[in-house]
Design a protein around this motif. Structure first.
Motif, mmCIF file in Angstrom:
data_model
loop_
_atom_site.group_PDB
_atom_site.id
_atom_site.type_symbol
_atom_site.label_atom_id
_atom_site.label_comp_id
_atom_site.label_asym_id
_atom_site.label_seq_id
_atom_site.Cartn_x
_atom_site.Cartn_y
_atom_site.Cartn_z
ATOM 1 N N GLU A 53 0.690 -1.207 -0.327
ATOM 2 C CA GLU A 53 0.134 -0.084 0.067
ATOM 3 C C GLU A 53 0.634 1.271 -0.133
ATOM 4 N N LYS A 54 1.964 1.254 0.861
ATOM 5 C CA LYS A 54 2.560 2.523 1.054
ATOM 6 C C LYS A 54 3.483 2.757 -0.158
ATOM 7 N N ASP A 55 4.327 1.730 -0.939
ATOM 8 C CA ASP A 55 5.289 1.805 -1.648
ATOM 9 C C ASP A 55 5.115 1.636 -2.983
ATOM 10 N N CYS A 56 3.801 0.953 -3.049
ATOM 11 C CA CYS A 56 3.379 0.725 -4.610
ATOM 12 C C CYS A 56 2.157 1.319 -4.846
ATOM 13 N N LEU A 57 0.933 1.011 -4.046
ATOM 14 C CA LEU A 57 -0.326 1.365 -4.568
ATOM 15 C C LEU A 57 -0.520 2.922 -4.394
ATOM 16 N N ALA A 58 0.101 3.318 -3.419
ATOM 17 C CA ALA A 58 0.324 4.835 -2.988
ATOM 18 C C ALA A 58 0.584 5.602 -4.471
ATOM 19 N N HIS A 59 1.366 5.124 -5.214
ATOM 20 C CA HIS A 59 1.781 5.855 -6.409
ATOM 21 C C HIS A 59 0.581 5.739 -7.598
ATOM 22 N N ARG A 60 -0.249 5.066 -7.354
ATOM 23 C CA ARG A 60 -1.443 4.821 -8.303
ATOM 24 C C ARG A 60 -0.885 4.411 -9.823
ATOM 25 N N PRO A 61 -0.144 3.105 -9.569
ATOM 26 C CA PRO A 61 0.672 2.716 -10.921
ATOM 27 C C PRO A 61 -0.599 2.292 -11.871
ATOM 28 N N GLU A 62 -0.277 2.830 -13.150
ATOM 29 C CA GLU A 62 -1.122 2.063 -14.183
ATOM 30 C C GLU A 62 -0.539 0.808 -14.721
ATOM 31 N N LEU A 63 0.723 0.556 -14.489
ATOM 32 C CA LEU A 63 1.338 -0.762 -14.680
ATOM 33 C C LEU A 63 2.342 -0.809 -13.439
ATOM 34 N N THR A 64 2.424 -2.110 -12.858
ATOM 35 C CA THR A 64 3.194 -2.570 -12.020
ATOM 36 C C THR A 64 4.007 -3.708 -12.524
ATOM 37 N N ILE A 65 5.263 -3.753 -12.532
ATOM 38 C CA ILE A 65 6.272 -4.625 -12.955
ATOM 39 C C ILE A 65 6.773 -5.584 -11.799
ATOM 40 N N LEU A 66 6.588 -6.699 -11.730
ATOM 41 C CA LEU A 66 6.669 -7.545 -10.380
ATOM 42 C C LEU A 66 7.630 -8.439 -10.680
ATOM 43 N N LEU A 104 4.496 -9.639 -14.808
ATOM 44 C CA LEU A 104 5.444 -10.479 -14.085
ATOM 45 C C LEU A 104 6.832 -11.006 -14.791
ATOM 46 N N MET A 105 7.696 -10.974 -14.175
ATOM 47 C CA MET A 105 8.993 -11.444 -14.637
ATOM 48 C C MET A 105 9.618 -12.886 -13.752
ATOM 49 N N THR A 106 10.200 -13.685 -14.554
ATOM 50 C CA THR A 106 10.834 -14.794 -13.796
ATOM 51 C C THR A 106 11.980 -14.387 -12.999
ATOM 52 N N ILE A 107 12.536 -15.031 -12.196
ATOM 53 C CA ILE A 107 13.809 -14.553 -11.633
ATOM 54 C C ILE A 107 14.980 -15.098 -12.255
ATOM 55 N N LEU A 108 15.911 -14.469 -12.093
ATOM 56 C CA LEU A 108 17.259 -14.623 -12.959
ATOM 57 C C LEU A 108 17.841 -15.751 -12.240
ATOM 58 N N PRO A 109 18.551 -16.447 -13.405
ATOM 59 C CA PRO A 109 19.857 -17.325 -12.872
ATOM 60 C C PRO A 109 20.606 -16.741 -12.248
ATOM 61 N N VAL A 110 21.579 -17.828 -11.390
ATOM 62 C CA VAL A 110 22.491 -17.492 -10.476
ATOM 63 C C VAL A 110 23.948 -18.107 -11.010
ATOM 64 N N TYR A 111 24.897 -17.760 -10.326
ATOM 65 C CA TYR A 111 26.176 -18.688 -10.329
ATOM 66 C C TYR A 111 26.237 -19.554 -9.345
ATOM 67 N N GLU A 112 25.963 -20.490 -9.243
ATOM 68 C CA GLU A 112 25.523 -21.495 -8.006
ATOM 69 C C GLU A 112 26.926 -21.680 -7.239
ATOM 70 N N PRO A 113 28.125 -21.986 -7.517
ATOM 71 C CA PRO A 113 29.209 -22.205 -6.816
ATOM 72 C C PRO A 113 29.392 -20.845 -5.637
ATOM 73 N N TYR A 114 28.915 -19.677 -6.235
ATOM 74 C CA TYR A 114 29.264 -18.379 -5.427
ATOM 75 C C TYR A 114 28.070 -18.624 -4.316
ATOM 76 N N LEU A 115 26.809 -18.856 -4.764
ATOM 77 C CA LEU A 115 25.608 -19.010 -4.036
ATOM 78 C C LEU A 115 25.875 -20.035 -2.913
ATOM 79 N N MET A 116 26.359 -21.201 -3.056
ATOM 80 C CA MET A 116 26.852 -22.036 -2.197
ATOM 81 C C MET A 116 27.838 -21.572 -0.963
ATOM 82 N N THR A 117 28.659 -20.662 -1.190
ATOM 83 C CA THR A 117 29.444 -19.956 -0.247
ATOM 84 C C THR A 117 28.505 -19.142 0.824
ATOM 85 N N ARG A 118 27.369 -18.778 0.435
ATOM 86 C CA ARG A 118 26.657 -17.917 1.220
ATOM 87 C C ARG A 118 25.515 -18.468 1.924
#
Length: 239
Positions: A53-66, A104-118
């Motif tokens: 409500e505060k960060d998105c709808l308050a701006h009265r978007p005609e298009l929301t990219i999620l 809507l947009m799908t989420i991005l690919p990652v470089y998995e070896p880095y991810l597994m260190t986190r």
């Protein structure tokens, strides 16, 4: 020129889903387009619901990219898939009730070896990180299809264009291009690629609106100094 050609092919392979319920098909005057960055680092779908409500709808978007799901599927802010889907559908329903077109947009690919260190690799068992990500993106596609929403398969685009790995040319941050073992967030060139893909998709499908809110997590908020896809999208929509 070669990268642009790859991007064009990737966009052709990521068509509009269904017949979206558009409020209008008219193109806005480009000098009137306002793109608002409503991304917050570390957010998952639960966080987006709480601040919508505060960060998105308050701006009265005609298009929301999620774009949301990267934090939902990872251990620190993990949301099990059924709860993720429920929250995603609630976000979409609230946006549509507020008369915003939703993309809507799908989420991005990652470089998995880095991810597994986190993150603890055991957390992703038994299916593994890659399979979990496939399920998240399938959920996004299903929600888009059920609501007849436009869907841009950004994961597909980055896989085809992004050279995800250890090379300096990777569109995802790594030691060679950012001095960081990141593996998740786009480089400035990655954000420019996202913006070009979004702008092309919007114009090709007559979805460009005067007031656009980009709603999501750290992939949306990006880096400072205008290095994020909403900032580059604003540049592309300016005369």
């Amino acid at each position: 020129m070669q990268r642009r050609t790859f991007l064009q092919h990737a966009l052709v392979a990521a068509p509009l889903v269904g017949q979206p319920d558009l409020m209008t098909n008219s193109f806005p005057s480009q000098d009137l387009v306002t793109v608002i960055n409503a991304g917050v680092g570390g957010n998952n779908t639960v966080d987006l619901l709480a601040r919508m409500e505060k960060d998105c709808l308050a701006h009265r978007p005609e298009l929301t990219i999620l774009m949301v799901g990267t934090n939902d599927m990872n251990s620190k802010k993990h949301v099990p898939l059924p709860e993720y889907e429920k929250s995603l559908r609630q976000i979409v329903s609230a946006l549509r009730a507020a008369r915003s077109q939703v993309m809507l947009m799908t989420i991005l690919p990652v470089y998995e070896p880095y991810l597994m260190t986190r993150h603890d690799p055991a957390f992703y068992q038994p299916e593994g990180h890659a399979a979990r990500k496939v399920r998240v993106n399938e959920t996004i596609r299903n929600v888009a299809a059920d609501h007849k929403l436009p869907l841009l398969d950004m994961h597909h685009i980055f896989e085809k264009v992004g050279n995800i790995g250890l090379e300096a040319s990777s569109l995802i941050k790594n030691e060679a291009n950012s001095q960081k073992t990141d593996g998740i967030h786009p480089t400035p060139e990655g954000y420019r690629t996202m913006a070009v893909a979004v702008h092309t998709f919007l114009t090709q499908n007559q979805l460009l609106k005067n007031r656009i809110v980009c709603f999501g997590d750290s992939i949306t908020i990006g880096d400072g100094n205008g290095k994020n896809y909403p900032a580059y999208l604003q540049q592309l929509t300016s005369p």
